[in-house]
Motif scaffolding. Structure first.
Motif, mmCIF file in Angstrom:
data_model
loop_
_atom_site.group_PDB
_atom_site.id
_atom_site.type_symbol
_atom_site.label_atom_id
_atom_site.label_comp_id
_atom_site.label_asym_id
_atom_site.label_seq_id
_atom_site.Cartn_x
_atom_site.Cartn_y
_atom_site.Cartn_z
ATOM 1 N N VAL A 1 20.754 25.909 -3.914
ATOM 2 C CA VAL A 1 21.833 25.018 -3.476
ATOM 3 C C VAL A 1 23.169 25.749 -3.502
ATOM 4 O O VAL A 1 24.083 25.391 -2.766
ATOM 5 C CB VAL A 1 21.895 23.757 -4.375
ATOM 6 C CG1 VAL A 1 23.058 22.868 -4.010
ATOM 7 C CG2 VAL A 1 20.615 22.983 -4.275
ATOM 8 N N GLY A 2 23.277 26.798 -4.325
ATOM 9 C CA GLY A 2 24.544 27.504 -4.507
ATOM 10 C C GLY A 2 25.209 27.972 -3.229
ATOM 11 O O GLY A 2 26.367 27.625 -2.959
ATOM 12 N N PRO A 3 24.538 28.780 -2.402
ATOM 13 C CA PRO A 3 25.173 29.235 -1.166
ATOM 14 C C PRO A 3 25.494 28.088 -0.203
ATOM 15 O O PRO A 3 26.520 28.117 0.481
ATOM 16 C CB PRO A 3 24.138 30.177 -0.550
ATOM 17 C CG PRO A 3 23.246 30.568 -1.667
ATOM 18 C CD PRO A 3 23.262 29.434 -2.640
ATOM 19 N N ILE A 4 24.646 27.071 -0.171
ATOM 20 C CA ILE A 4 24.901 25.920 0.698
ATOM 21 C C ILE A 4 26.170 25.213 0.263
ATOM 22 O O ILE A 4 27.048 24.899 1.072
ATOM 23 C CB ILE A 4 23.700 24.950 0.671
ATOM 24 C CG1 ILE A 4 22.457 25.623 1.241
ATOM 25 C CG2 ILE A 4 24.009 23.660 1.415
ATOM 26 C CD1 ILE A 4 21.175 24.884 0.965
ATOM 27 N N TRP A 5 26.288 24.972 -1.050
ATOM 28 C CA TRP A 5 27.460 24.301 -1.606
ATOM 29 C C TRP A 5 28.717 25.145 -1.397
ATOM 30 O O TRP A 5 29.751 24.633 -0.973
ATOM 31 C CB TRP A 5 27.208 24.052 -3.084
ATOM 32 C CG TRP A 5 28.243 23.259 -3.812
ATOM 33 C CD1 TRP A 5 29.385 22.697 -3.305
ATOM 34 C CD2 TRP A 5 28.243 22.929 -5.196
ATOM 35 N NE1 TRP A 5 30.079 22.045 -4.296
ATOM 36 C CE2 TRP A 5 29.388 22.181 -5.458
ATOM 37 C CE3 TRP A 5 27.372 23.209 -6.232
ATOM 38 C CZ2 TRP A 5 29.697 21.706 -6.731
ATOM 39 C CZ3 TRP A 5 27.670 22.725 -7.494
ATOM 40 C CH2 TRP A 5 28.820 21.984 -7.738
ATOM 41 N N ALA A 6 28.615 26.443 -1.674
ATOM 42 C CA ALA A 6 29.786 27.311 -1.548
ATOM 43 C C ALA A 6 30.282 27.382 -0.105
ATOM 44 O O ALA A 6 31.486 27.252 0.152
ATOM 45 C CB ALA A 6 29.461 28.704 -2.073
ATOM 46 N N LEU A 7 29.367 27.564 0.843
ATOM 47 C CA LEU A 7 29.788 27.663 2.244
ATOM 48 C C LEU A 7 30.351 26.347 2.765
ATOM 49 O O LEU A 7 31.328 26.331 3.515
ATOM 50 C CB LEU A 7 28.620 28.120 3.112
ATOM 51 C CG LEU A 7 28.248 29.593 2.986
ATOM 52 C CD1 LEU A 7 27.002 29.902 3.793
ATOM 53 C CD2 LEU A 7 29.407 30.476 3.429
ATOM 54 N N ALA A 8 29.742 25.234 2.374
ATOM 55 C CA ALA A 8 30.245 23.937 2.835
ATOM 56 C C ALA A 8 31.610 23.630 2.231
ATOM 57 O O ALA A 8 32.429 22.946 2.853
ATOM 58 C CB ALA A 8 29.253 22.839 2.472
#
Length: 140
Positions: free
Chosen positions: A72-79
């Motif tokens: 979830v980390g990269p998804i959360w960071a990019l969003a």
């Protein structure tokens, strides 16, 4: 939406209902499970491992982690980059310092996990100005 912590979790930039549900499912309902934010960050694999001796210092990433939470980390960071000016500035600062994109995303995810831990422990919603305060020379 019916979970008591849903409003806190979805108050974070880039963390909507789906990603928020994934985060909540992985960290669980027990607030005593992670006594410190550092424990949550280690569980997620976003905190680096530092090995230091008298002569050398090596910083490594974690291999043993909750992979579903780490995903979830990269998804959360990019969003969050579009939704939060502070997150965008933090990311750009890390990139300017020489971090690769993935490293800057992991650092931003790590910062958000610490803030999430604090918000869940205190029952407060996410506050952009507390999470990313302006530089001290501009604040004065």
């Amino acid at each position: 939406d019916r979970h008591p912590d849903a409003t806190i979790i979805t108050s974070f930039p880039g963390l909507g209902r789906l990603a928020g549900a994934r985060v909540l499912a992985e960290i669980g309902d027990d607030r005593a499970r992670f006594a410190t934010a550092r424990g949550l960050k280690g569980f997620a694999g976003s905190a680096p491992i530092t090995i230091a001796s008298g002569k050398k210092k090596v910083v490594l990433h974690r291999h043993i982690k909750n992979r579903r939470l780490a995903a979830v980390g990269p998804i959360w960071a990019l969003a969050s980059l579009r939704a939060s000016p502070g997150a965008r500035q933090h990311f750009d600062t890390r990139r300017a310092a020489g971090d690769w994109s993935h490293q800057a995303q992991r650092h931003l995810f790590n910062k958000f996990l610490g803030q999430l831990h604090h918000c869940l422990q205190t029952g407060r919603l996410y506050d952009e100005h507390q999470a990313f305060p302006p530089p001290s020379e501009l604040a004065a």
